[in-house]
Design an enzyme around this catalytic site. Structure first.
Site, short mmCIF file in Angstrom:
data_model
loop_
_atom_site.label_atom_id
_atom_site.label_comp_id
_atom_site.label_asym_id
_atom_site.label_seq_id
_atom_site.Cartn_x
_atom_site.Cartn_y
_atom_site.Cartn_z
N LYS A 1 -0.95 -5.50 -20.53
CA LYS A 1 -0.75 -6.12 -19.06
C LYS A 1 -2.02 -6.96 -19.12
O LYS A 1 -1.63 -8.38 -18.60
CB LYS A 1 -1.23 -5.03 -18.57
CG LYS A 1 -0.31 -5.53 -16.76
CD LYS A 1 0.55 -6.10 -16.76
CE LYS A 1 0.99 -6.80 -15.61
NZ LYS A 1 2.04 -7.92 -15.69
N LYS B 1 9.68 -15.14 -21.60
CA LYS B 1 10.02 -13.89 -21.17
C LYS B 1 10.22 -13.51 -21.92
O LYS B 1 10.80 -12.06 -22.89
CB LYS B 1 10.82 -14.11 -19.30
CG LYS B 1 10.07 -14.30 -18.38
CD LYS B 1 9.72 -13.38 -17.77
CE LYS B 1 7.93 -12.56 -18.28
NZ LYS B 1 7.10 -13.90 -18.31
N ARG C 1 1.53 2.17 -6.20
CA ARG C 1 1.34 0.82 -5.04
C ARG C 1 0.73 0.39 -4.77
O ARG C 1 0.58 -1.12 -3.95
CB ARG C 1 2.33 1.57 -3.86
CG ARG C 1 3.56 1.89 -4.10
CD ARG C 1 3.90 2.64 -2.99
NE ARG C 1 4.10 1.65 -1.34
CZ ARG C 1 4.99 1.67 -1.62
NH1 ARG C 1 5.91 1.37 -2.18
NH2 ARG C 1 5.64 0.43 -0.33
N GLU D 1 8.92 -12.87 -24.97
CA GLU D 1 7.91 -11.28 -25.00
C GLU D 1 8.43 -9.85 -25.05
O GLU D 1 7.82 -9.00 -25.42
CB GLU D 1 7.19 -11.41 -23.72
CG GLU D 1 6.03 -12.25 -23.50
CD GLU D 1 5.79 -11.89 -22.02
OE1 GLU D 1 5.88 -12.64 -20.94
OE2 GLU D 1 4.68 -11.35 -21.56
N GLU E 1 8.23 -20.66 -18.93
CA GLU E 1 7.82 -19.16 -18.79
C GLU E 1 8.78 -18.74 -19.26
O GLU E 1 9.16 -17.45 -19.54
CB GLU E 1 8.33 -18.74 -16.59
CG GLU E 1 8.46 -17.71 -16.51
CD GLU E 1 6.99 -16.99 -16.96
OE1 GLU E 1 6.10 -17.58 -17.26
OE2 GLU E 1 7.26 -15.71 -16.74
N ASN F 1 1.01 0.08 5.99
CA ASN F 1 1.21 -0.62 5.21
C ASN F 1 2.45 -1.85 5.64
O ASN F 1 3.51 -1.57 6.37
CB ASN F 1 2.36 0.43 3.90
CG ASN F 1 3.06 -0.89 2.96
OD1 ASN F 1 2.24 -1.52 2.59
ND2 ASN F 1 4.18 -0.21 1.97
N GLY F 2 2.04 -2.72 4.95
CA GLY F 2 2.72 -4.69 5.33
C GLY F 2 1.31 -5.21 6.13
O GLY F 2 0.45 -5.15 5.85
N TRP G 1 -3.55 -1.75 -1.07
CA TRP G 1 -3.70 -2.34 -2.64
C TRP G 1 -4.04 -3.89 -1.20
O TRP G 1 -3.32 -4.36 -0.68
CB TRP G 1 -2.48 -3.39 -2.71
CG TRP G 1 -2.68 -4.04 -3.63
CD1 TRP G 1 -1.96 -5.51 -3.52
CD2 TRP G 1 -2.51 -3.95 -5.01
NE1 TRP G 1 -2.19 -5.86 -4.55
CE2 TRP G 1 -2.93 -5.57 -5.69
CE3 TRP G 1 -2.97 -2.45 -6.09
CZ2 TRP G 1 -2.97 -5.39 -6.67
CZ3 TRP G 1 -3.54 -3.23 -7.41
CH2 TRP G 1 -3.33 -4.84 -7.71
N HIS H 1 12.89 -36.01 -29.92
CA HIS H 1 11.58 -36.87 -30.58
C HIS H 1 11.89 -35.57 -31.61
O HIS H 1 10.51 -35.61 -31.92
CB HIS H 1 10.69 -36.90 -29.76
CG HIS H 1 10.95 -38.15 -28.68
ND1 HIS H 1 11.13 -39.25 -29.33
CD2 HIS H 1 10.97 -37.93 -27.43
CE1 HIS H 1 11.17 -40.33 -27.83
NE2 HIS H 1 11.16 -39.22 -26.97
N CYS I 1 0.68 -1.05 -0.09
CA CYS I 1 -0.01 -0.22 -0.14
C CYS I 1 1.28 1.01 -0.20
O CYS I 1 2.04 1.47 -0.12
CB CYS I 1 -0.70 0.06 1.15
SG CYS I 1 -1.40 -1.55 1.53
C1 AGP Z 1 3.54 -12.64 -18.69
O1 AGP Z 1 4.28 -12.48 -19.02
C2 AGP Z 1 2.26 -12.49 -20.19
N1 AGP Z 1 2.00 -10.36 -19.88
C3 AGP Z 1 0.93 -13.36 -19.93
O2 AGP Z 1 1.44 -13.92 -20.58
C4 AGP Z 1 0.04 -13.58 -18.99
O3 AGP Z 1 0.82 -13.72 -18.04
C5 AGP Z 1 -1.60 -13.06 -19.57
O4 AGP Z 1 -2.21 -12.59 -19.90
C6 AGP Z 1 -2.16 -14.18 -18.47
O5 AGP Z 1 -3.18 -12.65 -17.80
P1 AGP Z 1 -3.18 -13.16 -15.92
O6 AGP Z 1 -2.67 -13.58 -14.95
O7 AGP Z 1 -3.64 -11.52 -15.61
O8 AGP Z 1 -4.36 -12.94 -16.36
#
Ligand code: AGP
Length: 604
Positions: free
Chosen positions: A599, A484, A27, A487, A480, A99-100, A75, A503, A2
């Site tokens: 996002k 990364k 925040r 992306e 993952e 906050n905490g 938050w 394979h 927060c």
């Molecule tokens: C993660 O780096 C991406 N931005 C994307 O794959 C994200 O994880 C996905 O859109 C799911 O979003 P959410 O976790 O908010 O549901």
């Protein structure tokens, strides 16, 4: 995560508090509030949602002279985002913002309620102001009461408290959550969770240290260390760049969020681990009664953390587990049975594909659970139960701390279910809990590692593609790591089960094929090592991430020697996150807002 602000002086206190909160919205902002004490009277305003709602509520209020005031943008970690749960919280004649997480709040709350104290909110914070007023009645001195209260709190906190018993004073305490104080030319005092709100108001600030507590009046600032000895303030010049201040000096929010993982995982764990069991206050055990299968459903990075859960639940909770990509599941006319617990995972709680699968499961009569970072989001409101990851706002589009806290929640939840199903002994659960407590230590980013990744990244700026490979729970981590990189560098990368390379994909092996191999010591080391050797024998360029040297690697990133593969998992997670970050930086890409991405994908 927060944001708190405070001010003591004769200026326009409403403007100072609200503009300070505005600078802290990054925040967290599911609710906000301010409390001002002037001429012995409190003015209190709270609002749910964005800060504009609070500004609307305060539009007819103005201070007239000297006042003390505190403010908070929330938050949620305990209790829904409502006006009652919004800070500041009231005792009888005092207000507090925090906050905490107060880890012993339940015990304090019960003791206070047994003495007849009435609580208005569901928050942990409210115990602070009631405990203070209990101590004030006992000790008849505000500072002694505040000092005693602080000594009774366990957990993480940055606290500001104002009280009618000392109308020209702001009390403060800091442990585990950031807070600083600044002064201006008129010797007015300003408090904030980070330095952004003080830029333009103050030229020098004092960053409180863990254990600091004390008070400020128009005449003096008194700071005491945890052992009760008074210490002098250490004022330093304040930077004047707001955006870099929001990034706390990091180059990107993503970089900051990688570094934050250690501390936010501490928040994720806070209050949920005893010596012998995992505690989820937000859950009722009967959610898992009559369940023969747990199905995880998500998108993107959240799908990868769900896949890690797949391994943990079958291994520890001994429950049949299945995994779905939400965008596939929603159109597959799936068979759903009521003895399946449907678990959706989402940082935002708003991803359209995942949300639709949650609706499908509800409609089919399944019990539902959401693992989410945003309280009051659509999925949190819709699911039967929700566990918040407490990662704080994640600004970088490429998810990092959300993933780390999701995996941590799943590790805890697998042990919670193991206890219900009696699938692990009490000793095994206790041993796993001891390992969980070590995760924050294994997610600290060291300068040595970061410098190594900066140097290494220059070798991986081209090539016809990357394979990230791993076995078992390191396969979702490989996925993952590949995501990364894709992306934020826009280079092609695939995550692949190490055992699957032979394979087909090994046909791609040549010096221009870069393989990032996750080689944990404590899980299938020899098998994964032989998969890497198969690639090395075909001249693929290989970067091995492991705690032990690997002579056939072209590049080698050493992690620390860990007790358990899950700790290796977190250390390797940091490495693949930093690798993608530094490659993206070298390619000159927009790390925080990569092209074509959003996002939260709230469209199909
Ligand atoms: C993660 O780096 C991406 N931005 C994307 O794959 C994200 O994880 C996905 O859109 C799911 O979003 P959410 O976790 O908010 O549901």
């Amino acid at each position: 995560m927060c944001g708190i602000v405070g001010y003591l002086g004769k200026k326009n206190i409403k403007e100072i508090l609200l503009s300070g909160l505005k600078e802290l919205e990054y925040r967290g902002y599911d609710s906000a509030g301010i409390a001002v004490l002037e001429d012995g009277n409190f003015s209190i305003y709270k609002a749910v949602g964005k800060l504009v709602n609070l500004e609307e509520k305060t539009k007819d209020y103005e201070s007239h002279g000297f006042a003390v005031g505190i403010g908070h943008t929330r938050w949620a970690t305990h209790g829904k985002p409502t006006e009652l749960n919004a800070h500041p919280h009231l005792g009888e004649s005092s207000y507090v913002v925090h906050n905490g997480i107060i880890e012993n709040y339940a015990q304090l709350k019960k003791e206070l309620q047994d003495k007849g104290v009435v609580f208005l909110s569901q928050t942990d914070t409210e115990v602070i102001v009631h405990q203070f007023e209990k101590n004030l009645k006992l000790l008849k001195n505000s500072f002694d009461a505040f000092s005693k209260t602080v000594g009774e709190l366990q957990g993480a906190y940055a606290i500001l408290l104002v009280t009618k018993s000392e109308p020209d004073t702001i009390f403060f305490a800091k442990q585990g959550s950031p807070m600083l104080i600044g002064v201006d030319e008129q010797n007015d005092s300003y408090f904030a969770s980070s330095d952004t709100p003080l830029i333009g108001q103050c030229n020098s600030v004092n960053y409180f240290e863990d254990g600091d507590f004390g008070y400020v009046t128009p005449k003096k600032l008194m700071i005491f260390s945890a052992n009760g000895t008074q210490r002098d303030a250490k004022f330093v010049p304040l930077s004047q760049n707001k955006l870099s201040a929001q990034k706390d000096g990091f180059r990107f929010f993503m970089e900051k969020e990688i570094y934050e993982q250690s501390s936010v995982i501490s928040d994720t764990l806070m209050g949920r681990l005893s010596e012998s069991e995992v505690i989820f206050e937000e859950l009722n055990e009967n959610l898992f009664y009559g369940i023969s299968e747990i199905k995880f459903c998500a998108c993107g990075t959240s799908y990868h953390s769900a896949m890690s859960a797949f391994y943990l639940f079958e291994r520890y909770a001994k429950v049949k587990t299945s995994l779905e990509v939400a965008s596939e599941f929603r159109y597959r006319n799936p068979i759903m049975s009521k003895d399946t617990l449907f678990v959706v995972i989402s940082q935002s709680g708003e991803t359209a594909d995942t949300l639709e699968t949650l609706k499908m499961a509800k409609k089919a009569g399944l019990k539902t659970l959401v693992i989410c970072n945003v309280d009051n989001s659509s999925m949190v409101r819709l699911a039967d139960a929700a566990i918040l990851t407490r990662a704080g706002i994640e600004k970088g589009v490429a998810s990092t701390k959300a993933f780390a806290t999701q995996v941590t929640v799943f590790w805890m939840l697998s042990l919670y279910v193991a206890k219900i199903r009696n699938s692990l002994s009490g000793t095994d659960i206790a041993n796993q809990i001891a390992l969980l407590r070590e995760v924050p230590k294994h997610t600290k980013v060291t300068e040595v590692l970061h410098e190594k990744m900066k140097r290494l990244s220059k070798r991986y700026l081209h090539g016809h593609g990357f394979f990230f490979i791993g076995r078992d729970i390191f396969y979702p981590l490989a996925l993952e790591g590949a995501l990364k990189l894709k992306e934020i560098s826009y280079l092609h990368a695939e995550g692949y089960p190490a055992g699957e390379m032979k394979h087909g994909p090994i046909a791609l092996a040549d010096p221009e094929l870069f393989t990032i191999a996750l080689l944990p010591q404590h899980l299938h080391y020899e098998k994964t090592k032989s998969n890497v050797e198969e690639l090395s024998a075909r001249d693929s360029t290989i970067c091995v991430i492991s705690s032990e040297e690997f002579d056939k690697a072209d590049d080698f990133v050493q992690i620390s020697s860990c007790k358990h593969y899950m700790l290796e998992f977190y250390e390797m997670m940091i490495v693949v996150q930093l690798l993608s970050l530094e490659i993206s930086v070298r390619l000159g890409n927009d790390v925080d807002m990569p092209r074509n991405l959003a996002k939260s994908v709230t469209v199909e």
